[in-house]
Motif scaffolding. Sequence first.
Motif, PDB file in Angstrom:
ATOM      1  N   UNK A 164       0.847  -1.189   0.000  1.00 35.58           N
ATOM      2  CA  UNK A 164       0.000   0.000   0.000  1.00 35.58           C
ATOM      3  C   UNK A 164       0.886   1.245   0.000  1.00 35.58           C
ATOM      4  N   UNK A 165       0.333   2.387  -0.440  1.00 34.85           N
ATOM      5  CA  UNK A 165       1.106   3.629  -0.424  1.00 34.85           C
ATOM      6  C   UNK A 165       1.498   4.041   0.996  1.00 34.85           C
ATOM      7  N   UNK A 166       2.645   4.697   1.096  1.00 35.46           N
ATOM      8  CA  UNK A 166       3.135   5.227   2.366  1.00 35.46           C
ATOM      9  C   UNK A 166       3.514   6.688   2.125  1.00 35.46           C
ATOM     10  N   UNK A 167       3.011   7.558   2.984  1.00 37.58           N
ATOM     11  CA  UNK A 167       3.263   8.988   2.870  1.00 37.58           C
ATOM     12  C   UNK A 167       4.096   9.454   4.065  1.00 37.58           C
ATOM     13  N   UNK A 168       5.197  10.169   3.790  1.00 37.53           N
ATOM     14  CA  UNK A 168       6.063  10.669   4.865  1.00 37.53           C
ATOM     15  C   UNK A 168       6.514  12.087   4.550  1.00 37.53           C
ATOM     16  N   UNK A 169       6.947  12.763   5.594  1.00 38.39           N
ATOM     17  CA  UNK A 169       7.598  14.058   5.421  1.00 38.39           C
ATOM     18  C   UNK A 169       8.986  13.941   6.017  1.00 38.39           C
ATOM     19  N   UNK A 170       9.973  14.450   5.300  1.00 36.35           N
ATOM     20  CA  UNK A 170      11.348  14.387   5.773  1.00 36.35           C
ATOM     21  C   UNK A 170      11.964  15.770   5.757  1.00 36.35           C
ATOM     22  N   UNK A 171      12.979  15.925   6.560  1.00 41.10           N
ATOM     23  CA  UNK A 171      13.778  17.146   6.535  1.00 41.10           C
ATOM     24  C   UNK A 171      15.229  16.708   6.500  1.00 41.10           C
ATOM     25  N   UNK A 172      15.913  17.094   5.433  1.00 45.74           N
ATOM     26  CA  UNK A 172      17.299  16.696   5.225  1.00 45.74           C
ATOM     27  C   UNK A 172      18.111  17.907   4.792  1.00 45.74           C
TER      28      UNK A 172
ATOM     29  N   UNK B 218       4.118  -0.826  -7.218  1.00 47.07           N
ATOM     30  CA  UNK B 218       3.776  -1.053  -8.615  1.00 47.07           C
ATOM     31  C   UNK B 218       3.621  -2.559  -8.783  1.00 47.07           C
ATOM     32  N   UNK B 219       2.496  -2.958  -9.321  1.00 45.05           N
ATOM     33  CA  UNK B 219       2.196  -4.372  -9.531  1.00 45.05           C
ATOM     34  C   UNK B 219       2.175  -4.646 -11.026  1.00 45.05           C
ATOM     35  N   UNK B 220       2.794  -5.740 -11.431  1.00 38.97           N
ATOM     36  CA  UNK B 220       2.769  -6.136 -12.833  1.00 38.97           C
ATOM     37  C   UNK B 220       2.289  -7.570 -12.912  1.00 38.97           C
ATOM     38  N   UNK B 221       0.978  -7.744 -13.015  1.00 37.98           N
ATOM     39  CA  UNK B 221       0.402  -9.055 -13.227  1.00 37.98           C
ATOM     40  C   UNK B 221       0.534 -10.023 -12.070  1.00 37.98           C
ATOM     41  N   UNK B 222       0.376  -9.585 -10.871  1.00 36.19           N
ATOM     42  CA  UNK B 222       0.434 -10.481  -9.730  1.00 36.19           C
ATOM     43  C   UNK B 222       0.082  -9.748  -8.457  1.00 36.19           C
ATOM     44  N   UNK B 223       0.175 -10.456  -7.353  1.00 30.93           N
ATOM     45  CA  UNK B 223      -0.164  -9.847  -6.071  1.00 30.93           C
ATOM     46  C   UNK B 223       1.026  -9.229  -5.370  1.00 30.93           C
ATOM     47  N   UNK B 224       2.241  -9.542  -5.828  1.00 24.21           N
ATOM     48  CA  UNK B 224       3.443  -9.015  -5.179  1.00 24.21           C
ATOM     49  C   UNK B 224       3.908  -7.759  -5.906  1.00 24.21           C
TER      50      UNK B 224
END
Length: 188
Positions: free
Chosen positions: A113-121, A140-146
Amino acid sequence: GFVSELVLANIPAVVRQLTLMYHLRSGALSRVVPRADGEARFRAVVDNIPFGFSLRDREGRFLIVNRAYEVMLGLGAKQLLGRTPDDIIPLMKVPDTLLAWREGDRQVIDGGVPVSTETETPSVNHPGAMAATHIVRFPVFEGGNAATGVASIAIDITGRRRMQQAIVAREAELHRVLAALDMAREGI
């Protein structure tokens, strides 16, 4: 700016559109759109979005980057494509970033699933300054569940963060002035 705020407010829709464009590019939807058309559309979208975009395989190798991403990292496509974050972080001189980068990718690949973060570098483009970035990674899925890779959208929010800090400072100053006025009024 406005575009960044609009994108932040609509991240799920942006993720869906970019995923669709990727599938068009990869030929997964070739029955609907001819591969050449899908490739051209995908490249046009990637090249023209006003924030950083990258696509990496499961091992973290960069497959696609756009110009905005290159500018954010201070490295060109020739330095990025085919390489992993382990390869490029030393070039960027921000070693503390590597662990967070690996962890973010691992969360996306393992969770699917997507993950959203904020960083400071430390800023790559402005030595001595800090850069704040909102990053959305999605599988990104290409023809499967993984998940076969991780795509990311990186939006520079340094200006917004500075404005928020200025507002907090102004509010604190306003509270000090009002408190001083209250004390002066009580003393009269």
